[in-house]
Write an enzyme that holds these catalytic residues in place. Structure first.
Site, PDB file in Angstrom:
ATOM      1  CE  LYS A 186       7.217  13.762  -7.559  1.00 23.95           C
ATOM      2  NZ  LYS A 186       6.321  12.851  -8.248  1.00 23.95           N
ATOM      3  CB  THR A 187      10.332  20.975  -8.665  1.00 23.86           C
ATOM      4  OG1 THR A 187      11.319  19.983  -8.336  1.00 23.86           O
ATOM      5  CG2 THR A 187       9.368  21.130  -7.500  1.00 23.86           C
TER       6      THR A 187
END
Length: 385
Positions: A186-187
């Site tokens: 994920k980010t």
């Protein structure tokens, strides 16, 4: 020419995260404790607007807690997009309720508000919009529908940190609960983990109790107490969804870098946009106007109809060039458990069905270099020439 394998995703972990994890190991508090609490406080402060945050061991856990806290019961219906990961629907079944699957918008692949409206019945209690790839859904329309029919909204923001919609960060909109993911790709990451956020104190209180076995007292508060505080009561049959301090230690420093990470991802997305714009591809939908921000968790490209090579063969050819790709998503109506349980037909999801056969997520992560991106771009051009 560099032919080393280029992965689809890779987290960016630096000395700050490593040192914080080592500090936890040295001090002996490795399960939920002071760092998990700090991470929650920092996350709530980052979002602002009066939200509270609860750290959990996955976004799936957060979605389950959210639905339980808003009162979803057996035989209720919860509207979900077919174009999502299975966790969005499976948490509905955890509570004995039924997911109702709807199609997507053809541009963004986010849930289609018109299809939401058509799917509402007397049993519908909630909507779970999923902000696909990091671009917000049409939340004004979804919130309007929810208010009209007295429905709850739980935002699946696994892709959407830090996404902004009409000047407001996802997590601060006029919805009931938002859940973020910190999985490895994920980010930002905590290795495994997620965060549940809400402004509703009843939801927060309920989720806190249910997060750790339905116990009436916070375990960290009990164990750090300097006076005997061993007594507690189990007031509900809860779950085991707490985030350990080792994971939170990573998150504390990842959070400090999230705006930098977003700027890096946006710059990379713009480079892809420029270099791929003349190819027979549909590129990702952009945010609408300056008050909106894409998190750029993914950069999904779609093969146009005139492209002769299949999506599957395209991915194989990328792999032959030592470049990892992925597919987001295999729509839920294609998976046996959902297809068979709810008698789902492909004809009812034409947008998801068509785009599934055309879509490829190409590498996009902050540790990529410009040379890495050029390698991906040249590979795509060669395959499509």
């Amino acid at each position: 020419m560099n032919n080393k394998f280029l992965p689809f995703a890779l987290p960016e972990i630096s000395k700050e995260e490593i040192n914080e994890v080592v500090d936890s190991l040295k001090h002996g508090w490795i399960t939920t404790g002071p760092k998990a609490k700090k991470f929650e406080q920092d996350f709530a402060s980052y979002l602002g607007d009066g939200v509270e945050a609860i750290a959990v061991n996955s976004a799936t856990a957060g979605l389950h807690l959210a639905l339980e806290a808003i009162g979803i019961k057996p035989e209720d219906e919860v509207i979900v997009p077919t174009y999502t990961f299975t966790a969005t629907a499976e948490v509905v079944r955890y509570l004995g309720a039924n997911p109702v699957f709807v199609d997507s918008l053809p541009d963004s692949l986010n849930i289609d508000p018109k299809k939401i409206r058509k799917a509402i019945t007397s049993k519908t209690k909630a909507i779970i919009p999923v902000h696909f790839a990091g671009l917000s859904c049409d939340m004004d329309e979804i919130i309007s529908i929810a208010k009209e029919f007295n429905l709850k909204i739980v935002e699946d923001a696994a892709h959407a940190f830090p996404t902004i919609y009409n000047g407001k960060k996802i997590g601060t909109l006029d919805t009931d609960v938002t859940v973020f993911s910190f999985y490895a790709n994920k980010t930002m990451t905590t290795a495994e983990g997620g965060m549940l956020v809400s402004r509703n104190p009843k939801i927060i209180k309920r989720a806190k109790v249910m997060r750790l076995h339905g116990i009436s007292k916070d375990a960290f508060d009990r164990y750090q107490s300097k006076t005997p505080a061993w007594y507690y009561e189990v007031i509900e049959p809860g779950f085991k969804y707490n985030m350990p301090d080792i994971c939170a230690a990573i998150g504390i420093h990842q959070l400090k870098k999230i705006d930098l990470f977003q700027r890096k991802r946006e710059k990379m997305a713009k480079f892809y946009d420029e270099e791929l714009k003349d190819l027979p591809l549909i590129l990702p939908t952009k945010p609408f106007g300056p008050d909106n921000q894409h998190a750029w968790h993914l950069y999904p490209i779609r093969l146009k109809d005139e492209v002769k090579i299949s999506r599957d063969d395209f991915i194989i050819k990328m792999a032959e060039k030592n470049i990892g790709c992925s597919v987001h998503f295999i729509p839920l109506h294609k998976h046996p458990v959902w297809k068979n349980t709810y008698s789902l037909c492909e004809e009812n999801f034409p947008v998801a069905e068509k785009n599934f056969h055309k879509i490829i997520s190409i590498p996009l992560y902050t540790k990529m270099t410009r040379d890495d991106q050029i390698r991906v771009i040249n590979a795509i051009k060669e395959i499509l020439k």
